[in-house]
Design an enzyme around this catalytic site. Sequence first.
Site: not given
Ligand SMILES: Cc1ncc(COP(=O)(O)O)c(C=O)c1O
Length: 400
Positions: A261, A264, A330-331, A358
């Site tokens: 899954e 990124r 403003c940070e 992200y």
């Molecule tokens: C349970 C789970 N699966 C998959 C991902 C996807 O991670 P990435 O985008 O680093 O591949 C995340 C993100 O942190 C996650 O929490």
Amino acid sequence: MEQRIIDKLKEIKTPYYLYDRTIIENNAETLLGHFERCGAKIFFAAKANTALYILDIIKSQKLGAEVVSPGEIFVCLKAGFTPKQILYNNIARKASDVMYAIRKGVLFYNFEAIDQALVLEQCAKRLRKKIKVFARINPGIFPNTHPHLSTGAPSSKFGMEINQLSEIVKVIKHFKYAEFVGLHSHIGSQILSSTPFVKGVQKVSDSIGYLKSHQIAVEYVNLGGGFGVPYHPDEKPLNFRPIISACEKLAKAHGVKIFLEPGRFIVSNAGYIISEVISIKKRKGMPLYILDAGMTENPRPALYKAYHHIEPLLKKTGSKKKTRIAGPLCENTDEFGIYHLPELRIGDRVLIHNCGAYTRTMASNYNGRLLPPEYVIVKKGLRMIRKKQRFSSLIDNEVY
Ligand SMILES: Cc1ncc(COP(=O)(O)O)c(C=O)c1O
């Protein structure tokens, strides 16, 4: 980037997100190619980017979707994923969230605590529907990434400790509507070394051995995501070979089907923010450029001290200098960092790299800022996929 595209980018009001369709397709094909031999099924982690058009590209590459909330289920169904192509994970869910998913026909769920296994079983029983569930274990591995992204580390809140396997066996033996199908593990995000992945696979393999010795069949293993991408020009890409061979071995040794899954890896380098210099000052003699994009469009530098490569959109001559770049919020944390750049002027545009993952999903209206528009580079040129937000959306749903 082609000149005809750059010419168009000069005309659009900044800031805005820009994605490249071909890069997303190539990234998906790369992953599918890598894991073809072990027959892995890939689900895109929607939390990385939920733009309908982006999800549609990913769906057309024959990937499924991994989601963590009813909201993400809603969006993925709108994008055209079928409920059977969706994996619903989360550290903890209320029964109402699970009922929503079951009613929508989502088939795969994980649980990360015994009480959560009971929620899944109870919801499935109430709706008289069968669902397939994974137990997420925390393999207790330091994945060598930012601490905020180290979800497989021993003290992380995610998953169940391996010494809880006996409790897992007990609870799944009582399942009637939920069917235990396998283990889930996700050790972290933005990991650029293959070693933690290989160690994680070994821990999963040991855990399958334990389950089998207690007469529990394991059909699937979800090894999560986490494949890192180079953000800094000096970073080297992840070497997938050891991970692929660990997956192959696991699939063969235990006769399991593998799920992955990643988020990124598929979208990060396919996205940019185009921004403009709106103010220039000096701090300790160093030029400090303030952009019209900041932590509201890309919170990653403020959250994780993440580096995002920045370069002028149009080639600039002149020697490069150490330059500080910040956003307009403003940070104090609204800073991109220090770069080597030629001198810029007010109105000059910059390209902020690796903004496909992200960023838009973590964006906010802080400081009353409107979410920017989004564009995709397609064969014919540029396509707008989201309009700029309107002021009226800042007070949407308020009762006043
Ligand atoms: C349970 C789970 N699966 C998959 C991902 C996807 O991670 P990435 O985008 O680093 O591949 C995340 C993100 O942190 C996650 O929490």
